[in-house]
Design an enzyme around this catalytic site. Structure first.
Site, short mmCIF file in Angstrom:
data_model
loop_
_atom_site.label_atom_id
_atom_site.label_comp_id
_atom_site.label_asym_id
_atom_site.label_seq_id
_atom_site.Cartn_x
_atom_site.Cartn_y
_atom_site.Cartn_z
N LYS A 199 0.83 -1.06 -0.06
CA LYS A 199 -0.04 -0.13 0.07
C LYS A 199 1.15 1.31 -0.08
CE LYS A 199 -3.90 2.07 2.49
NZ LYS A 199 -4.94 2.02 3.69
N SER B 6 -9.81 2.40 2.44
CA SER B 6 -8.55 3.10 1.70
C SER B 6 -7.45 2.30 1.02
CB SER B 6 -7.72 3.89 2.67
OG SER B 6 -7.06 3.20 3.48
N SER C 65 -10.60 0.24 6.53
CA SER C 65 -9.87 0.34 5.16
C SER C 65 -9.23 -1.23 4.80
CB SER C 65 -8.62 1.09 5.26
OG SER C 65 -9.23 2.41 5.27
#
Lengths: 433, 433
Positions: A84, A153, A177
């Site tokens: 990420k 996210s 997320s």
């Protein structure tokens, strides 16, 4: 185990690490072949899926060559992982999903990246995140239907795993997320106990809540990362009856009918296989307010962290600006009161779930929304993030629009390995449903 | 409460935050006067003590002016804090105690710095750390005797608090980097449960072990930071008998006689006041090996993190180079085995201490060694760091050379607020010894 949309089920990219590792051990295939299969999948699908913010096939090939030359047996040797893009990498850009950090090159790897590299893992690239892991979305779409969000996210990490571009990817969770995008993308998502895994070199959203998580297409694969990031498990085979707390939650009526039906079906199916269910009593008013505590704590902390960028008129997304402006209105007293409420709920949860192996609850309000409606609601996740307990999301069935649904298992603080051990059993039982 | 060497006991810098806050509340003194008193102490003593790597009096005055203009009641309003120089600050240099990072300016504050600023605290400056919080020492001396070490790695933070330059300072602990310097400097040291406090923006030594800690001159002051960094406490007044586990440890004979006598004296004194002591049984062989696990895990992880600097012939201290070279020899299998051993010991400790309020044990092998002999041994601290439990070091008496001695209380994982609540009581009882 989840299936990949529009995939050749025999392709190496479509298999789990557990499967390909066994074949590599038997000499049937090589690490290079597995990687090339994934790189081919990325080449074919990335122009539509947009899972990666940064990816370079030759860079990953070079990493594999270097790892292959290392002596000894490494626990993640040759396994490519999506990272990420709020996690610092010294040799790849790290832009935090923000136009204010285009081309940003951190001087060093995050601690977790160092751990993965030491274990022999390859960094497949940096996956798309919403801005600062908040709400302002990137370009990633849901591999099951390109008109829908993958969730956020950790959008790119979830989509890359769901699409067979990688078998494993890292996410984080401050509200919902990790578990939410896992649910929307039909894969396994795991959020660790808060604080169990170092956040050194991970860009903060709200430091009181930020927690590491990751994605795989089977619980066994997820466990493989756990054994490196959480340390080796010493959890033995559980004997005796599995006891699960039943907690649709006080806001269950706000979920879609298909998601609520899936939860009931999961319960019935597990009951049929001898799992014992116990109703969990948690004061509804307090646990509804806990969702609001999450929003207040997050807004307070993120607004203080990003205030300078905001005042300097840095290029920020509108949802980020709105959250900063909201957060700056919150006083230190309110922040303290919300943390006190969270602490009381943490203790209530610990009391109410004593003797249970986990709690079964909703993973998301339903299927992935259309992209234009945002990344979906974290309402069924933020409660658990705020009290710090580990969460495991398992894909379970499809919804009315043919998109994946999921259920969530939540365990006591620190019972990460126990939850994953339980998850393997549950996954097998649910597969028979 | 600890006393400051060569100080005017009536000076504001010599008082605790608890004391000065009460006087400020009564309108007797102002935040500005307290700060000026501390700045005066720094001006007088810093040329000898060398606690700060970076400090600018006008910068701190400006911070106080800005905080005073903020509306609402802030929990740490106007309190100046020393920040260990491995913790990133956007508006002050952060050099990690390393010649390879001279002039380094991180782009953003560490999460913990953001938290402190939001709570109204002032950053007094960056305190000296050993290189990368490892063993290679900086110039700080022990305020009680300039020929002796303040301990490491949080050398400057411990010395600054002990010398009255600040009332509170942040440290970290990967082996014994908070409790040991607190003991050597005669102040209160607290190491939190591993993972309870975010390490976002803190430079790693070994991410599996790195833990936040801090220093004060009274338990009440230490609690003040805890209420912000750990969140508000919901621990009530303990009723009933205090039950403490007695565990000098299997290596107690390696401590100096005066340190062992202080430990016995603390036990006798607490017993006299009604504290119940219970012998704690932990397998000696396993717990001696746990110290070695700490060394192996730390060397393995730090060598992987700093390998690139080493290969690029960056300017590194000899002790750092030695640790990197040692660590690079450790295999992933050995690393895994050490983590498994640590996990077993973590579970054994939890079992063996059920029903106890804390365990009483040595804080250090004795008084602070002479500077030329290094920063002292973390042998009585690394055990606890490795199993992640919270530790509180309390100053107690003097040794043969007239330097401070201390004792250590260790509690169960996650019982941070409980340990601090207990610490207040114990501190009061020990003061009567």
């Amino acid at each position: 185990m989840s299936t990949i949309p529009n995939a050749d089920p025999k392709a190496l990219y479509a298999q789990t690490v557990t499967e390909t590792s066994a074949r590599i051990a038997r000499g049937e295939v090589t690490h290079e072949q597995v990687l090339e299969s994934q790189l081919g999948r990325i080449a074919a699908r990335e122009p539509s899926v947009h899972a990666f913010k940064w990816h370079d096939a030759d860079n990953v090939r070079a990493q594999l060559a270097a790892v292959s030359a290392r002596p000894g047996k490494l626990p993640l040797a040759g396994i490519a992982i999506g990272i990420k893009d709020i996690i610092d990498t010294a040799d790849m850009p790290t832009e935090y999903g923000s136009a204010a950090f285009v081309g940003n090159r951190p001087g060093k790897d995050a601690a977790i990246v160092t751990q993965l590299k030491a274990a022999g893992a390859l960094m497949m690239g940096k996956t798309v995140t919403t801005e600062f892991a908040s709400q302002f979305a990137g370009p990633t779409v849901n591999p099951h239907n390109f008109a829908h969000t993958p969730g956020g996210s950790s959008s790119g990490s979830a989509a890359a795993v769901a699409d067979g571009m990688v078998a494993l990817a890292l996410g984080t969770q401050t509200a919902g997320s990790t578990i939410r995008p896992a649910a929307y993308c039909g894969i396994v998502g795991f959020k660790a106990t808060r604080g169990k895994i170092s956040l050194e070199g991970v860009n903060p959203l709200a430091s009181t809540l930020d927690t590491m998580g990751w994605f795989g297409r089977s619980v066994e694969d997820v466990k493989l990362l756990a054994s490196v990031l959480l340390g080796p498990s010493s959890v033995g085979e559980k004997s005796g009856t599995i006891r699960i707390g039943w907690f649709p939650g006080p806001e269950a009526q706000q979920a879609d009918a298909d998601a609520r039906e899936a939860l009931e079906r999961a319960k019935q199916s597990l009951s049929k296989h001898g799992v014992e269910f116990v109703n969990v009593e948690l004061p509804p008013k307090d646990f509804i307010a806990l969702g609001e505590s999450n929003r207040m704590i997050m807004s307070y902390e993120m607004s203080r962290f990003y205030e300078k960028l905001y005042r300097n008129k840095a290029p920020l997304g509108d949802l980020t600006v709105a959250m900063i402006e909201f957060g700056l209105q919150i006083t230190a007293e309110q922040f303290k009161a919300e943390r006190e409420h969270a602490e009381r709920c943490r203790q209530m949860f610990a009391q109410a779930t004593k003797g249970l192996d986990a709690v079964l609850t909703l993973a998301s309000p339903g299927e992935a929304p259309l992209t234009e409606n945002g990344t979906g609601s974290p309402m069924f996740n933020r409660t658990w993030t705020t009290i710090g307990v580990p969460c495991l999301g398992l894909p379970f069935g499809k919804g009315d629009q043919g998109l994946p649904l999921a259920v969530q298992f939540v365990a006591a603080e620190g019972q990460d390995h126990q939850l994953l051990a339980l998850g393997s059993k549950i996954e097998a039982l649910l597969a028979q449903a």
